[in-house]
Design an enzyme around this catalytic site. Structure first.
Site, PDB file in Angstrom:
ATOM      1  CG  HIS A 102      -1.648  -1.358   1.420  1.00 39.91           C
ATOM      2  ND1 HIS A 102      -1.226  -2.233   2.221  1.00 39.91           N
ATOM      3  CD2 HIS A 102      -2.814  -1.721   0.608  1.00 39.91           C
ATOM      4  CE1 HIS A 102      -2.065  -3.226   2.207  1.00 39.91           C
ATOM      5  NE2 HIS A 102      -2.931  -2.923   1.090  1.00 39.91           N
TER       6      HIS A 102
HETATM    7  S1  FES Z   1       1.652  -0.754   3.309  1.00 37.83           S
HETATM    8 FE1  FES Z   1      -0.037  -2.022   3.893  1.00 37.83          FE
HETATM    9  S2  FES Z   1       1.187  -3.766   4.275  1.00 37.83           S
HETATM   10 FE2  FES Z   1       2.747  -2.306   3.965  1.00 37.83          FE
END
Ligand code: FES
Length: 241
Positions: A206
């Protein structure tokens, strides 16, 4: 109506007479022997039972239970009972202890699991400016041999501006060795080393960016990368766990 009244009077009289007649039978009950003394035992053996019914002339003999009676005195019987209760209690307690002990031994970690609890790493095999990933308790552990420039960069950050404020000093035991769990604090992905906007680690799941001290700088992760328990038992050796 007159004949009916006479008849009912006669019936009432005969009803009063009946129970009086039946009470003439005498009853003798057998004496139950409660002691083990020979006199009472003989009395119990010879007890008789007289029938309460009129016209019944036969007598019934109570069975002889003397051979089932204890031969010793009442005090020795009590002693035997206490001994049996005590012995059975002790055996039960020993059995319960053994069962619980077996259960706890089965639940504790086995020798091979305990051996995996600590991992030893030879630091001489990691050149400066390089990352190594080892597996410890099923999780990846990042070991970074930091350069002097990286250490300086990590210390130049304004700690107060960080999402999870932590100085570099708090995160390392020796400035040149950064040891941390390779698990993103957002949802648990494994970040990629030497990547991201801050020259540290980047989580592609993410988009979380960690700096060269493993501190979160950008993206959804709420915390810095976790520091596991580790030690340097001697020069050039690292023990994680
Ligand atoms: S940014 Fe979501 S798991 Fe690493």
């Amino acid at each position: 109506m007159a004949p009916l009244t006479t008849m009912s009077r006669a019936l009432a009289r005969s009803a009063v007479r009946l129970p009086m007649a039946t009470t003439t039978a005498t009853t003798t009950t057998a004496i139950r022997a409660v002691s083990s003394t020979p006199a009472l035992r003989d009395a119990a053996a010879s007890s008789t039972f007289e029938s309460p019914f009129r016209g019944e002339s036969r007598t019934s003999k109570v069975p002889d239970f003397s051979k089932y009676m204890a031969k010793g005195s009442s005090s020795s019987n009590a002693l035997f009972s206490y001994f049996m209760v005590g012995a059975l209690g002790a055996i039960s307690a020993a059995g319960a202890k053994s069962t619980i002990q077996e259960f706890l031994v089965n639940m504790s970690a086995s020798a091979d699991v305990l051996a995996m609890a600590k991992v030893e790493v030879d630091l001489n095999a990691i050149p400066e400016g390089k990352n190594v990933i080892i597996k410890w308790r099923g999780k990846p552990v990042f070991i970074r041999h930091r350069t002097a420039a990286e250490i300086e960069e990590a210390n130049s950050v304004n700690v107060a501006s960080l999402r999870d404020p932590q100085s570099d000093e708090e995160r390392v035991k020796k400035p040149e060795w950064l040891v941390m769990l390779g698990v993103c604090t957002h949802l648990g992905c494994v970040p990629i080393g030497e990547a991201g906007d801050f020259g540290g680690w980047f989580c592609p799941c993410h988009g979380s960016h960690y700096d060269i001290s493993g501190r979160i700088r950008k993206g959804p992760a709420p915390l810095n990368l976790e520091i596991p328990q580790y030690d340097f038992p001697e020069e050039g050796k690292l023990v994680v766990g």
